[in-house]
Design an enzyme around this catalytic site. Sequence first.
Site, short mmCIF file in Angstrom:
data_model
loop_
_atom_site.label_atom_id
_atom_site.label_comp_id
_atom_site.label_asym_id
_atom_site.label_seq_id
_atom_site.Cartn_x
_atom_site.Cartn_y
_atom_site.Cartn_z
N GLN A 117 -4.78 -1.70 9.66
CA GLN A 117 -4.50 -3.02 8.96
C GLN A 117 -5.13 -4.35 9.81
O GLN A 117 -4.63 -4.58 10.86
CB GLN A 117 -3.23 -3.38 8.62
CG GLN A 117 -2.67 -4.49 7.97
CD GLN A 117 -3.41 -4.53 6.39
OE1 GLN A 117 -3.14 -3.65 5.60
NE2 GLN A 117 -4.05 -5.66 5.94
N LYS A 149 0.84 -1.27 0.00
CA LYS A 149 -0.03 -0.05 -0.02
C LYS A 149 0.68 1.25 0.08
O LYS A 149 0.53 2.15 -0.68
CB LYS A 149 -0.86 -0.34 1.23
CG LYS A 149 -2.10 -0.99 0.89
CD LYS A 149 -3.11 -1.32 2.12
CE LYS A 149 -3.68 -2.60 2.16
NZ LYS A 149 -4.48 -2.94 3.21
N ASP A 171 -11.13 2.29 3.61
CA ASP A 171 -11.46 0.86 3.55
C ASP A 171 -12.90 0.77 3.21
O ASP A 171 -13.24 -0.21 3.00
CB ASP A 171 -11.18 0.20 4.82
CG ASP A 171 -9.58 -0.41 4.58
OD1 ASP A 171 -9.09 -0.59 3.32
OD2 ASP A 171 -8.70 -0.91 5.51
#
Length: 292
Positions: free
Chosen positions: A96, A52, A119
């Site tokens: 995460q 990422k 997200d």
Amino acid sequence: MTLINGKATATAIKAEIKQEVEHIIAQGGKRPHLAAILVGHDGGSETYVANKVRACEECGFQSTLLRYEDSITEAELLACVARLNADADIDGFIVQLPLPRHIDEQKVIEAIDPRKDVDGFHPINVGRMAIGLPAFVSATPKGILELLRRYDVKTSGAKCVILGRSNIVGKPMAQLMMQKDGGDATVTVCHSHSPQLKDECRQADIIIAAIGRPAFVTADMVKPGAVVIDVGTTRVADATRQRGWRLQGDVDFDNVAPLCSSITPVPGGVGPMTICMLMLNTLAAARHDYYE
Ligand code: NAP
């Protein structure tokens, strides 16, 4: 048979994003800034976060990685989320997953400001997406819809069977595929308690497999001419590879591919699109596309 190349598509989209960022900067705007919180040292999570950060560089974004040990308390992590929520320089951020067992993941997700939830896991974004309002959409299903669009797959009126009902893939995929402004398809979702799963698949124009069971979708489950999207990524032992394993999708690719009109490979299909969609969501956050 068309091989749907997610890697090449993701590269093209990242170049488009970079161009847009250069345009924003040329207009005197601010460089999009994505932050990522990584807790612990899980190998998979380390790799995802590193990818990422690299994608941010490719897109011309600023990125910040915040690392914490497994021993971080839930309160400390929530305080970190609150700081990022309040930091005007951060456009969007991710935590995460998975988190250590002593931390309530849902509590952390719900602590994220929905306007920075790139997200797309916060219930406000999930709910807005479900009723067709502008929202951050979970990256994997968003990337699949984008792939189908870029490969001119006709989804409107198609029968689409989705295998798996997780919150991050199966459920949002079903929402996107059924929406009038999305896939506009007739959607069936199958899971581990679906007795007619094989029959459902055989009738499908589009199969999207997201169950994490290597080579589960076999040739006898696929209608000739179907489009098959393979989300699964399971590490299976492979002595021919130096690292001793390879990634295996949910589809028995070698036997299914000859039947299909188009299919995604694993790796190189859905995976590269997922990170790319996180970048698109970050760009949308920086531009305030979905929220004031
Ligand atoms: P998950 O949360 O484990 O959910 C799996 C789903 O599959 C569940 O709904 C489960 O049913 C269903 N399932 C499991 N075994 C089944 C079976 N034998 N028959 C029918 N349904 C079955 O998984 P996920 O997070 O959605 O991920 C699925 C796969 O996609 C994994 O391999 C993951 O690594 C991969 N993935 C890839 C990407 C990418 O970017 N390429 C992104 C996300 C996930 P129940 O609900 O009944 O338990």
